[in-house]
Design an enzyme around this catalytic site. Structure first.
Site, short mmCIF file in Angstrom:
data_model
loop_
_atom_site.label_atom_id
_atom_site.label_comp_id
_atom_site.label_asym_id
_atom_site.label_seq_id
_atom_site.Cartn_x
_atom_site.Cartn_y
_atom_site.Cartn_z
N GLY A 159 0.96 -1.25 -0.09
CA GLY A 159 -0.11 -0.07 -0.13
C GLY A 159 0.86 1.38 -0.02
N GLY A 165 -0.11 4.96 -1.03
CA GLY A 165 -1.30 5.65 -0.36
C GLY A 165 -0.79 6.63 0.81
N ALA A 212 -2.87 -3.01 14.55
CA ALA A 212 -2.90 -1.75 15.60
C ALA A 212 -4.14 -0.83 14.91
CB ALA A 212 -1.51 -1.24 15.55
N PRO A 213 -5.26 -0.80 15.50
CA PRO A 213 -6.25 -0.19 15.25
C PRO A 213 -5.93 1.41 15.31
CG PRO A 213 -6.99 -1.54 17.21
CD PRO A 213 -5.62 -1.69 16.65
N ASN A 214 -4.72 1.81 16.01
CA ASN A 214 -4.30 3.05 15.85
C ASN A 214 -2.98 3.06 16.19
OD1 ASN A 214 -3.50 6.03 16.13
ND2 ASN A 214 -6.02 6.31 15.85
N HIS A 259 -13.02 12.55 10.91
CA HIS A 259 -11.82 12.03 9.96
C HIS A 259 -12.04 12.73 8.64
CE1 HIS A 259 -11.20 8.62 12.68
NE2 HIS A 259 -9.84 8.65 12.01
N HIS A 260 -11.03 12.75 7.86
CA HIS A 260 -10.95 13.14 6.58
C HIS A 260 -12.02 12.60 5.57
CE1 HIS A 260 -8.72 9.50 4.95
NE2 HIS A 260 -8.22 9.52 6.31
N LYS A 319 -11.50 8.93 3.89
CA LYS A 319 -11.75 7.47 4.86
C LYS A 319 -12.68 6.50 4.22
CE LYS A 319 -11.59 5.74 9.55
NZ LYS A 319 -10.55 4.77 9.03
N GLY A 361 -11.92 2.30 12.85
CA GLY A 361 -11.34 1.14 13.70
C GLY A 361 -11.04 1.50 15.23
N THR A 362 -10.50 2.69 15.20
CA THR A 362 -10.28 3.04 16.45
C THR A 362 -11.33 3.42 17.51
OG1 THR A 362 -8.30 4.32 15.71
CG2 THR A 362 -8.91 4.72 17.80
N1 LIG Z 1 -3.79 2.09 12.44
C1 LIG Z 1 -3.37 3.58 11.94
O1 LIG Z 1 -2.82 3.69 13.09
C2 LIG Z 1 -3.90 3.83 10.82
C3 LIG Z 1 -4.70 3.26 9.95
N2 LIG Z 1 -5.33 3.50 8.84
C4 LIG Z 1 -5.80 2.61 7.75
O2 LIG Z 1 -5.07 2.28 6.81
C5 LIG Z 1 -5.65 2.00 5.76
C6 LIG Z 1 -5.19 2.90 4.81
O3 LIG Z 1 -5.30 4.10 4.94
P1 LIG Z 1 -4.78 5.44 3.91
O4 LIG Z 1 -3.39 5.32 3.67
O5 LIG Z 1 -5.42 6.56 4.40
O6 LIG Z 1 -5.58 5.03 2.67
P2 LIG Z 1 -5.20 5.10 1.00
O7 LIG Z 1 -6.33 4.94 0.27
O8 LIG Z 1 -4.54 6.53 0.88
O9 LIG Z 1 -4.12 4.10 0.73
C7 LIG Z 1 -4.26 2.79 0.38
C8 LIG Z 1 -3.43 2.32 -0.66
O10 LIG Z 1 -3.39 0.98 -0.84
C9 LIG Z 1 -3.39 0.54 -2.08
N3 LIG Z 1 -4.02 -0.66 -2.40
C10 LIG Z 1 -5.45 -1.09 -2.31
N4 LIG Z 1 -5.54 -2.45 -2.58
C11 LIG Z 1 -4.29 -2.82 -2.58
C12 LIG Z 1 -3.46 -4.08 -3.00
N5 LIG Z 1 -4.35 -5.33 -3.00
N6 LIG Z 1 -2.31 -4.14 -2.72
C13 LIG Z 1 -1.39 -3.22 -2.67
N7 LIG Z 1 -1.83 -1.92 -2.40
C14 LIG Z 1 -3.36 -1.79 -2.21
C15 LIG Z 1 -4.41 1.75 -2.85
O11 LIG Z 1 -4.34 1.94 -4.15
P3 LIG Z 1 -5.31 2.63 -4.81
O12 LIG Z 1 -5.19 3.97 -4.50
O13 LIG Z 1 -5.01 2.22 -6.44
O14 LIG Z 1 -6.59 1.94 -4.37
C16 LIG Z 1 -3.76 3.01 -1.84
O15 LIG Z 1 -2.65 3.46 -2.77
C17 LIG Z 1 -7.05 2.45 6.10
O16 LIG Z 1 -7.73 1.20 6.42
C18 LIG Z 1 -7.07 3.26 7.19
O17 LIG Z 1 -8.43 3.09 8.13
C19 LIG Z 1 -4.94 5.01 8.27
C20 LIG Z 1 -4.18 5.84 9.52
C21 LIG Z 1 -3.75 5.20 10.61
O1 LIG Z 2 -8.29 6.14 7.89
C1 LIG Z 2 -7.69 6.71 8.78
O2 LIG Z 2 -7.30 8.03 8.22
C2 LIG Z 2 -7.43 6.14 10.17
N1 LIG Z 2 -7.82 5.18 10.21
C3 LIG Z 2 -7.74 4.45 11.26
C4 LIG Z 2 -9.09 4.18 12.00
O3 LIG Z 2 -10.07 3.68 11.54
O4 LIG Z 2 -9.14 4.18 13.35
C5 LIG Z 2 -6.78 4.85 12.42
C6 LIG Z 2 -6.94 6.47 12.24
O5 LIG Z 2 -8.21 6.85 12.73
C7 LIG Z 2 -6.80 7.19 11.12
#
Ligand SMILES: NC(=O)C1=CN([C@@H]2O[C@H](COP(=O)(O)OP(=O)(O)OC[C@H]3O[C@@H](n4cnc5c(N)ncnc54)[C@H](OP(=O)(O)O)[C@@H]3O)[C@@H](O)[C@H]2O)C=CC1
Ligand SMILES: O=C(O)C1=N[C@H](C(=O)O)C[C@H](O)C1
Length: 251
Positions: free
Chosen positions: A10, A13, A105-107, A135-136, A139, A145-146
């Site tokens: 990913g 992203g 990690a949910p967060n 959130h933005h 999402k 998830g948090t």
């Molecule tokens: N635990 C934490 O602290 C955090 C968790 N998150 C979570 O992380 C996840 C990603 O968030 P975010 O970065 O904002 O999302 P984005 O959409 O910005 O990024 C996800 C990326 O993954 C790519 N992707 C999708 N499917 C695949 C695949 N099968 N193989 C490889 N790459 C793939 C997407 O490509 P494409 O653009 O082509 O679809 C995109 O580039 C979400 O579930 C979010 O909730 C986010 C922030 C913090």
């Molecule tokens: O998608 C996000 O941006 C985030 N996703 C995670 C969630 O769903 O809790 C963590 C954080 O809130 C950012």
């Protein structure tokens, strides 16, 4: 000392690109692969990745983890969308891969982990509790998830303390007006341009309100947690749910 060989799935992203920079900058890690949508998972084995950081989409995460676990690659997962059923599937795979660790990690934000812990501690002392997560607008999932995890921890703590349902005399409401019910806790999801990731937990009782609020102002805030997970996951076979298990919260 040899460096940890780390891959990011990913990688293009919002979170993945930040993780690529963080791993690249970490002196004890080598970024060996940065996979986007459509890239072959076999790259992970070809490059000898020891740990994969998974930051994609709830629809993609399970297939990526199946590949990692079947190939003995540890995984640090930030992607959301976890249900009991999905966790059970992952645990099944891990049983056939002794020695392999997965951290979900949910967060990754340190303050968010503390928010969850403090909310869990406060839960039994208040009659009312509601969660607002903000959130933005790009999402994919709601509630976050948090927020889902925070609500579950609060719900479990209320149950253990023998607390009943919350007071709420609403007898008529527009659908959605009272939020989503997660473990008995109403969760309200705001999606607003300009926001990153924020959460408020509101506790109330006679004459007092107690609010816990956490704000992630940018995605760099998640990176110390991601790197901590990468460093620790290899020493924690099986499934670890929550970064708090790699932090000495009581120390
Ligand atoms: N635990 C934490 O602290 C955090 C968790 N998150 C979570 O992380 C996840 C990603 O968030 P975010 O970065 O904002 O999302 P984005 O959409 O910005 O990024 C996800 C990326 O993954 C790519 N992707 C999708 N499917 C695949 C695949 N099968 N193989 C490889 N790459 C793939 C997407 O490509 P494409 O653009 O082509 O679809 C995109 O580039 C979400 O579930 C979010 O909730 C986010 C922030 C913090
Ligand atoms: O998608 C996000 O941006 C985030 N996703 C995670 C969630 O769903 O809790 C963590 C954080 O809130 C950012």
């Amino acid at each position: 000392m040899s460096k940890l060989r780390v891959a990011v799935i990913g990688a293009r992203g919002r979170m993945g690109s930040e993780a690529v920079r963080a791993v690249d900058a970490a002196e004890d890690m080598e970024l060996v692969a940065a996979l986007g949508r459509g890239d072959k998972l076999e790259t992970l084995t070809e490059t000898g990745a020891q740990v994969a950081v998974e930051l994609t989409h709830p629809d993609a995460v399970l297939a990526n983890l199946e590949f990692c676990v079947r190939n003995g690659i540890h995984a640090v997962v930030g992607t959301t969308g976890w249900t009991e059923e999905r966790l059970a599937t992952l645990r099944d795979w891990l049983e056939s891969a002794p020695g392999t660790g997965v951290l979900i990690a949910p967060n990754f934000g340190i303050g968010a982990v503390l928010t969850m812990r403090f909310a869990q501690q406060a839960a039994r002392f208040f009659e009312s509790v509601e969660i607002v997560e903000l959130h933005h607008p790009n999402k994919a999932d709601a509630p976050s998830g948090t927020a889902a995890r925070t609500a579950q921890l609060i719900g479990d703590a209320r149950h253990a303390a023998g607390l009943g349902p919350q007071p709420d005399a609403t007898s008529s409401a527009l659908e959605g007006a009272r939020g989503a019910d997660v473990a008995g806790v109403p969760v309200h999801s705001v999606r607003l341009r300009g926001l990153v990731a924020h959460q408020e937990v509101l506790f109330g009782d006679e004459g007092e309100i107690f609010t816990i609020r956490h704000d992630s102002m940018n995605r760099g805030s998640f990176m110390p947690g991601v790197l901590l997970g990468v460093r620790r996951v290899g020493g924690a076979p099986g499934l670890t749910f929550g970064l708090e298990h790699f932090m000495d919260l009581d120390g």
